[in-house]
Design a protein around this motif. Structure first.
Motif, short mmCIF file in Angstrom:
data_model
loop_
_atom_site.label_atom_id
_atom_site.label_comp_id
_atom_site.label_asym_id
_atom_site.label_seq_id
_atom_site.Cartn_x
_atom_site.Cartn_y
_atom_site.Cartn_z
N VAL A 48 9.18 24.93 63.25
CA VAL A 48 8.31 23.74 63.21
C VAL A 48 7.62 23.64 61.85
O VAL A 48 7.54 22.56 61.26
CB VAL A 48 7.28 23.79 64.36
N ALA A 49 7.15 24.77 61.33
CA ALA A 49 6.49 24.77 60.02
C ALA A 49 7.47 24.35 58.92
O ALA A 49 7.10 23.59 58.02
CB ALA A 49 5.92 26.14 59.73
N ALA A 50 8.70 24.83 58.99
CA ALA A 50 9.70 24.45 57.98
C ALA A 50 10.02 22.96 58.09
O ALA A 50 10.15 22.27 57.07
CB ALA A 50 10.96 25.28 58.16
N ALA A 51 10.11 22.45 59.31
CA ALA A 51 10.39 21.03 59.49
C ALA A 51 9.26 20.16 58.98
O ALA A 51 9.49 19.11 58.36
CB ALA A 51 10.65 20.73 60.97
N VAL A 52 8.03 20.58 59.20
CA VAL A 52 6.88 19.83 58.71
C VAL A 52 6.85 19.84 57.18
O VAL A 52 6.60 18.82 56.54
CB VAL A 52 5.56 20.39 59.30
N ALA A 53 7.14 21.00 56.58
CA ALA A 53 7.13 21.10 55.12
C ALA A 53 8.17 20.19 54.50
O ALA A 53 7.88 19.44 53.55
CB ALA A 53 7.37 22.55 54.69
N VAL A 54 9.38 20.22 55.02
CA VAL A 54 10.45 19.39 54.47
C VAL A 54 10.20 17.92 54.78
O VAL A 54 10.36 17.05 53.92
CB VAL A 54 11.82 19.85 55.00
N GLY A 55 9.80 17.63 56.00
CA GLY A 55 9.61 16.23 56.39
C GLY A 55 8.51 15.54 55.62
O GLY A 55 8.70 14.43 55.11
N LEU A 56 7.36 16.18 55.51
CA LEU A 56 6.25 15.55 54.80
C LEU A 56 6.53 15.43 53.30
O LEU A 56 6.17 14.43 52.67
CB LEU A 56 4.96 16.33 55.04
N SER A 57 7.19 16.44 52.73
CA SER A 57 7.49 16.34 51.30
C SER A 57 8.52 15.25 51.03
O SER A 57 8.43 14.55 50.01
CB SER A 57 7.98 17.68 50.76
N CYS A 58 9.48 15.07 51.92
CA CYS A 58 10.47 14.00 51.72
C CYS A 58 9.86 12.62 51.92
O CYS A 58 10.21 11.68 51.21
CB CYS A 58 11.66 14.21 52.65
N ILE A 59 8.95 12.49 52.86
CA ILE A 59 8.26 11.21 53.04
C ILE A 59 7.42 10.89 51.81
O ILE A 59 7.45 9.78 51.28
CB ILE A 59 7.40 11.22 54.32
N ALA A 60 6.67 11.89 51.32
CA ALA A 60 5.84 11.68 50.13
C ALA A 60 6.70 11.41 48.90
O ALA A 60 6.37 10.54 48.08
CB ALA A 60 4.95 12.90 49.90
N GLY A 61 7.80 12.14 48.77
CA GLY A 61 8.70 11.90 47.64
C GLY A 61 9.33 10.52 47.68
O GLY A 61 9.47 9.86 46.64
N GLY A 62 9.71 10.07 48.86
CA GLY A 62 10.27 8.73 48.99
C GLY A 62 9.26 7.65 48.64
O GLY A 62 9.61 6.64 47.99
N MET A 63 8.02 7.83 49.07
CA MET A 63 6.99 6.85 48.72
C MET A 63 6.74 6.85 47.22
O MET A 63 6.58 5.78 46.61
CB MET A 63 5.71 7.16 49.49
N ALA A 64 6.73 8.04 46.61
CA ALA A 64 6.49 8.13 45.16
C ALA A 64 7.64 7.51 44.36
O ALA A 64 7.42 6.77 43.40
CB ALA A 64 6.29 9.58 44.75
N VAL A 65 8.88 7.81 44.76
CA VAL A 65 10.04 7.24 44.07
C VAL A 65 10.05 5.72 44.21
O VAL A 65 10.38 5.01 43.27
CB VAL A 65 11.35 7.87 44.59
N GLY A 66 9.67 5.23 45.38
CA GLY A 66 9.63 3.78 45.57
C GLY A 66 8.65 3.10 44.64
O GLY A 66 8.98 2.11 43.98
N LYS A 67 7.46 3.64 44.55
CA LYS A 67 6.45 3.02 43.69
C LYS A 67 6.77 3.19 42.21
O LYS A 67 6.63 2.26 41.41
CB LYS A 67 5.07 3.59 44.01
N ILE A 68 7.19 4.39 41.83
CA ILE A 68 7.50 4.62 40.41
C ILE A 68 8.76 3.87 40.01
O ILE A 68 8.84 3.32 38.90
CB ILE A 68 7.65 6.14 40.15
#
Length: 110
Positions: A48-68
């Motif tokens: 669960v901890a690994a899934a949260v780490a990967v999931g939240l980082s990918c969501i944040a990365g996707g939002m950052a790539v979209g805006k940038i």
């Protein structure tokens, strides 16, 4: 739009947690061996901890790539010479996802 992503992520996390806890309950009932390498709750929480780490980082990365990416494309449409200066920032935003994957992999392995 951002609220939809966070609501979907929260629903998926809750569903994953319940599925892991249901799987844990089945393993405890069917298990007859006395010795265990690690408690079942510890091993399931690791995933669960690994899934949260990967999931939240990918969501944040996707939002950052979209805006940038939008800002970089807008700047390049006005001045084509800015492409060399704008695209590395998109790569830095993608690095967020890679670091999240690395953290998740280390959580599982160690």
């Amino acid at each position: 739009m951002n609220k939809k992503i966070f609501v979907l992520a929260a629903i998926l996390m809750v569903a994953g947690f319940f599925s892991l806890s249901a799987q844990n309950a089945e393993n405890v009932e069917s298990e007859t061996a006395v010795e265990q390498q690690a408690p079942a709750s510890t091993s399931s929480m690791k995933y669960v901890a690994a899934a949260v780490a990967v999931g939240l980082s990918c969501i944040a990365g996707g939002m950052a790539v979209g805006k940038i990416g939008v800002a970089a494309m807008g700047a390049m449409s006005e001045n084509a010479e800015l492409s060399g200066k704008a695209l590395p920032f998109v790569g830095l935003a993608e690095g967020i996802c890679l670091w999240g994957f690395l953290v998740g992999l280390l959580i599982i392995v160690l």
